[in-house]
Design a protein around this motif. Sequence first.
Motif, PDB file in Angstrom:
ATOM      1  N   ASN A 184      63.517 -11.844  -8.477  1.00 46.41           N
ATOM      2  CA  ASN A 184      62.888 -10.988  -7.463  1.00 46.41           C
ATOM      3  C   ASN A 184      63.910 -10.416  -6.487  1.00 46.41           C
ATOM      4  OD1 ASN A 184      59.929 -11.235  -8.087  1.00 46.41           O
ATOM      5  ND2 ASN A 184      60.402 -13.412  -7.800  1.00 46.41           N
ATOM      6  N   GLU A 185      64.780 -11.266  -5.969  1.00 48.94           N
ATOM      7  CA  GLU A 185      65.757 -10.796  -4.989  1.00 48.94           C
ATOM      8  C   GLU A 185      66.662  -9.725  -5.608  1.00 48.94           C
ATOM      9  OE1 GLU A 185      65.216 -13.948  -5.714  1.00 48.94           O
ATOM     10  OE2 GLU A 185      64.280 -14.726  -3.910  1.00 48.94           O
ATOM     11  N   GLU A 186      67.035  -9.950  -6.854  1.00 47.26           N
ATOM     12  CA  GLU A 186      67.922  -8.980  -7.520  1.00 47.26           C
ATOM     13  C   GLU A 186      67.212  -7.631  -7.701  1.00 47.26           C
ATOM     14  OE1 GLU A 186      67.368 -12.054  -8.345  1.00 47.26           O
ATOM     15  OE2 GLU A 186      69.322 -13.083  -8.337  1.00 47.26           O
ATOM     16  N   LYS A 187      65.936  -7.687  -8.060  1.00 47.85           N
ATOM     17  CA  LYS A 187      65.180  -6.436  -8.256  1.00 47.85           C
ATOM     18  C   LYS A 187      65.053  -5.680  -6.931  1.00 47.85           C
ATOM     19  CE  LYS A 187      62.369  -7.964 -12.205  1.00 47.85           C
ATOM     20  NZ  LYS A 187      61.021  -8.463 -12.588  1.00 47.85           N
ATOM     21  N   ILE A 188      64.778  -6.411  -5.853  1.00 48.12           N
ATOM     22  CA  ILE A 188      64.656  -5.759  -4.533  1.00 48.12           C
ATOM     23  C   ILE A 188      66.008  -5.155  -4.137  1.00 48.12           C
ATOM     24  CG2 ILE A 188      64.120  -6.103  -2.089  1.00 48.12           C
ATOM     25  CD1 ILE A 188      62.427  -8.572  -3.027  1.00 48.12           C
ATOM     26  N   ALA A 189      67.076  -5.943  -4.370  1.00 49.38           N
ATOM     27  CA  ALA A 189      68.425  -5.486  -3.991  1.00 49.38           C
ATOM     28  C   ALA A 189      68.827  -4.230  -4.756  1.00 49.38           C
ATOM     29  CB  ALA A 189      69.438  -6.606  -4.242  1.00 49.38           C
ATOM     30  N   GLU A 190      68.376  -4.133  -6.006  1.00 47.91           N
ATOM     31  CA  GLU A 190      68.718  -2.930  -6.797  1.00 47.91           C
ATOM     32  C   GLU A 190      68.126  -1.667  -6.167  1.00 47.91           C
ATOM     33  OE1 GLU A 190      68.763  -5.124 -11.163  1.00 47.91           O
ATOM     34  OE2 GLU A 190      67.564  -3.284 -10.902  1.00 47.91           O
ATOM     35  N   VAL A 191      67.007  -1.847  -5.475  1.00 45.98           N
ATOM     36  CA  VAL A 191      66.320  -0.684  -4.893  1.00 45.98           C
ATOM     37  C   VAL A 191      66.851  -0.373  -3.494  1.00 45.98           C
ATOM     38  CG1 VAL A 191      64.078   0.219  -4.117  1.00 45.98           C
ATOM     39  CG2 VAL A 191      64.224  -1.124  -6.240  1.00 45.98           C
ATOM     40  N   VAL A 192      67.012  -1.416  -2.674  1.00 52.34           N
ATOM     41  CA  VAL A 192      67.306  -1.158  -1.251  1.00 52.34           C
ATOM     42  C   VAL A 192      68.744  -1.497  -0.860  1.00 52.34           C
ATOM     43  CG1 VAL A 192      64.896  -1.620  -0.642  1.00 52.34           C
ATOM     44  CG2 VAL A 192      66.598  -3.464  -0.439  1.00 52.34           C
ATOM     45  N   GLY A 193      69.466  -2.195  -1.744  1.00 52.42           N
ATOM     46  CA  GLY A 193      70.821  -2.639  -1.396  1.00 52.42           C
ATOM     47  C   GLY A 193      70.831  -4.119  -1.050  1.00 52.42           C
ATOM     48  N   SER A 194      71.790  -4.855  -1.588  1.00 53.20           N
ATOM     49  CA  SER A 194      71.801  -6.323  -1.450  1.00 53.20           C
ATOM     50  C   SER A 194      72.013  -6.779  -0.007  1.00 53.20           C
ATOM     51  CB  SER A 194      72.895  -6.931  -2.336  1.00 53.20           C
ATOM     52  OG  SER A 194      74.148  -6.373  -1.980  1.00 53.20           O
ATOM     53  N   GLU A 195      72.597  -5.899   0.812  1.00 49.63           N
ATOM     54  CA  GLU A 195      72.854  -6.306   2.205  1.00 49.63           C
ATOM     55  C   GLU A 195      71.552  -6.534   2.992  1.00 49.63           C
ATOM     56  OE1 GLU A 195      73.395  -3.381   0.907  1.00 49.63           O
ATOM     57  OE2 GLU A 195      72.686  -1.771   2.227  1.00 49.63           O
ATOM     58  N   HIS A 196      70.442  -6.006   2.461  1.00 51.33           N
ATOM     59  CA  HIS A 196      69.167  -6.153   3.178  1.00 51.33           C
ATOM     60  C   HIS A 196      68.399  -7.405   2.759  1.00 51.33           C
ATOM     61  CE1 HIS A 196      69.153  -2.294   5.234  1.00 51.33           C
ATOM     62  NE2 HIS A 196      69.597  -1.729   4.138  1.00 51.33           N
ATOM     63  N   VAL A 197      68.816  -8.083   1.698  1.00 48.79           N
ATOM     64  CA  VAL A 197      67.973  -9.085   1.033  1.00 48.79           C
ATOM     65  C   VAL A 197      68.473 -10.511   1.269  1.00 48.79           C
ATOM     66  CG1 VAL A 197      66.901  -9.789  -1.145  1.00 48.79           C
ATOM     67  CG2 VAL A 197      67.460  -7.377  -0.752  1.00 48.79           C
ATOM     68  N   ILE A 198      67.548 -11.371   1.687  1.00 50.52           N
ATOM     69  CA  ILE A 198      67.831 -12.812   1.704  1.00 50.52           C
ATOM     70  C   ILE A 198      66.762 -13.514   0.862  1.00 50.52           C
ATOM     71  CG2 ILE A 198      68.937 -12.716   3.974  1.00 50.52           C
ATOM     72  CD1 ILE A 198      66.494 -14.008   5.192  1.00 50.52           C
ATOM     73  N   GLY A 199      67.081 -14.717   0.406  1.00 52.97           N
ATOM     74  CA  GLY A 199      66.168 -15.440  -0.482  1.00 52.97           C
ATOM     75  C   GLY A 199      65.418 -16.541   0.243  1.00 52.97           C
ATOM     76  N   GLY A 200      64.274 -16.920  -0.350  1.00 48.99           N
ATOM     77  CA  GLY A 200      63.494 -17.996   0.262  1.00 48.99           C
ATOM     78  C   GLY A 200      62.538 -18.618  -0.740  1.00 48.99           C
ATOM     79  N   ILE A 201      62.181 -19.862  -0.490  1.00 48.94           N
ATOM     80  CA  ILE A 201      61.120 -20.534  -1.248  1.00 48.94           C
ATOM     81  C   ILE A 201      60.249 -21.282  -0.252  1.00 48.94           C
ATOM     82  CG2 ILE A 201      62.427 -20.860  -3.392  1.00 48.94           C
ATOM     83  CD1 ILE A 201      62.829 -23.813  -2.470  1.00 48.94           C
ATOM     84  N   THR A 202      59.006 -21.444  -0.608  1.00 48.49           N
ATOM     85  CA  THR A 202      58.122 -22.234   0.240  1.00 48.49           C
ATOM     86  C   THR A 202      57.193 -23.079  -0.616  1.00 48.49           C
ATOM     87  OG1 THR A 202      56.564 -22.226   2.097  1.00 48.49           O
ATOM     88  CG2 THR A 202      56.310 -20.456   0.445  1.00 48.49           C
ATOM     89  N   ASP A 250      57.663 -27.557   2.752  1.00 49.68           N
ATOM     90  CA  ASP A 250      58.887 -27.036   3.358  1.00 49.68           C
ATOM     91  C   ASP A 250      59.140 -25.592   2.944  1.00 49.68           C
ATOM     92  OD1 ASP A 250      60.471 -30.248   2.806  1.00 49.68           O
ATOM     93  OD2 ASP A 250      59.299 -29.492   4.518  1.00 49.68           O
ATOM     94  N   THR A 251      59.878 -24.916   3.788  1.00 47.77           N
ATOM     95  CA  THR A 251      60.346 -23.565   3.486  1.00 47.77           C
ATOM     96  C   THR A 251      61.865 -23.558   3.662  1.00 47.77           C
ATOM     97  OG1 THR A 251      58.260 -22.593   4.228  1.00 47.77           O
ATOM     98  CG2 THR A 251      60.198 -21.134   4.181  1.00 47.77           C
ATOM     99  N   VAL A 252      62.554 -22.944   2.733  1.00 37.42           N
ATOM    100  CA  VAL A 252      64.019 -22.882   2.783  1.00 37.42           C
ATOM    101  C   VAL A 252      64.434 -21.422   2.607  1.00 37.42           C
ATOM    102  CG1 VAL A 252      66.187 -23.736   1.794  1.00 37.42           C
ATOM    103  CG2 VAL A 252      64.143 -25.176   1.732  1.00 37.42           C
ATOM    104  N   ILE A 253      65.353 -20.967   3.466  1.00 41.82           N
ATOM    105  CA  ILE A 253      65.835 -19.581   3.346  1.00 41.82           C
ATOM    106  C   ILE A 253      67.362 -19.588   3.354  1.00 41.82           C
ATOM    107  CG2 ILE A 253      63.782 -18.735   4.536  1.00 41.82           C
ATOM    108  CD1 ILE A 253      65.524 -18.148   6.994  1.00 41.82           C
ATOM    109  N   GLY A 254      67.943 -18.507   2.854  1.00 43.12           N
ATOM    110  CA  GLY A 254      69.404 -18.431   2.879  1.00 43.12           C
ATOM    111  C   GLY A 254      69.925 -17.090   2.389  1.00 43.12           C
ATOM    112  N   GLU A 255      71.161 -16.821   2.775  1.00 40.31           N
ATOM    113  CA  GLU A 255      71.849 -15.630   2.285  1.00 40.31           C
ATOM    114  C   GLU A 255      72.180 -15.826   0.811  1.00 40.31           C
ATOM    115  OE1 GLU A 255      72.217 -13.273   5.953  1.00 40.31           O
ATOM    116  OE2 GLU A 255      72.386 -12.844   3.803  1.00 40.31           O
ATOM    117  N   LEU A 256      72.070 -14.785   0.045  1.00 38.42           N
ATOM    118  CA  LEU A 256      72.310 -14.905  -1.400  1.00 38.42           C
ATOM    119  C   LEU A 256      73.767 -15.276  -1.700  1.00 38.42           C
ATOM    120  CD1 LEU A 256      70.196 -11.827  -2.603  1.00 38.42           C
ATOM    121  CD2 LEU A 256      69.540 -14.260  -2.650  1.00 38.42           C
TER     122      LEU A 256
END
Length: 300
Positions: free
Chosen positions: A100-118, A137-143
Amino acid sequence: MKIVVIGAGALGSLFGGLLASSGEEVVLVGRKKHVDAINARGLRISGLTDAIINIKASTQPEEADLILFTVKSYDTETTASKLIIKEDTTILSLQNGLGNEEKIAEVVGSEHVIGGITSHGALFIEPGHVKHTGIGDTVIGELDGSITQRVKDISRILNNAGIKTEVTDSIKHKIWEKLVVNVGINALTAIVGVNNGKLLEIPELNLLMQDAGLEAIRVARGAKIELEDDLIGYIEDVARKTAANRSSMLQDVSKGKRTEIDAINGMIVEMGTKLGIDTPVNRIFTLLIKSIEKRGVVDQ
Ligand SMILES: NC(=O)c1ccc[n+]([C@@H]2O[C@H](COP(=O)([O-])OP(=O)(O)OC[C@H]3O[C@@H](n4cnc5c(N)ncnc54)[C@H](O)[C@@H]3O)[C@@H](O)[C@H]2O)c1
Ligand SMILES: CC(C)(CO)[C@@H](O)C(=O)[O-]
């Protein structure tokens, strides 16, 4: 910080509602019936959270400082193409599945995207009403694994809203670990029509759950993703903690809805093929779920 939730269904409405309750400026972007009900009567959250929240909802994306991206994985690409992005917009995906993060990054640019799980659970009850079904728990982070001010700021805002959140320097591993759990639990429970706990009670299901999970671990290693040693035990822990739950994939097939099979077991098959790693159990799970999607709902 202006927050826009793109894909305000079960999870997005829950998180958006909790954030709005904590004083954040939040707009829920979802489907018309849900949006109209929220604008008319407020967002009702029941279950582990009991509240009616006045919150703005729209069917159209808006500019934001933070976008919570909570569509199902099969809507990721089309939804990403509709986002309104400004220079400092951050997009946090809280989706299950891989890519998912990779698909979003392909459209808007990877600098805008961070990852997360909950591990929170949310269920869409009816337009204007979601149920909080599980706390986790929820965990987030820079790719890239860096610990930046923005992830610290977002974590603070989520924690302030009562959403227990940690920042990690290995979000890709966390996404894979969640993926392995979903690989072992979701399709099997959907195919057999059982709650998560049956994967521990019925020996044959437990073996199939382990086989699917081990294939995913082998594919991860082939992709140079070093995972925790006892991930099979982790799958079992999650199945035990959510024993009474119907997995999201079982819920989807029970409603005759499309599932996230392609981003879960299907992704293991796809990556295994590229890496020359056999994934027969995940292939069978994938074919069976796709068949069930085509078959539609049957009277039990
Ligand atoms: N529900 C949970 O308990 C839970 C927990 C953890 C992770 N997740 C993951 O979070 C994601 C969302 O799950 P969910 O259960 O909230 O699904 P959902 O179907 O309830 O919510 C997604 C919503 O997004 C809407 N949508 C799709 N495209 C859109 C667009 N372009 N603009 C506006 N709205 C759009 C859909 O109509 C739907 O209402 C999935 O990847 C899921 O696996 C869910
Ligand atoms: C952890 C999980 C499998 C519990 O049902 C959940 O991620 C789901 O249902 O997708």
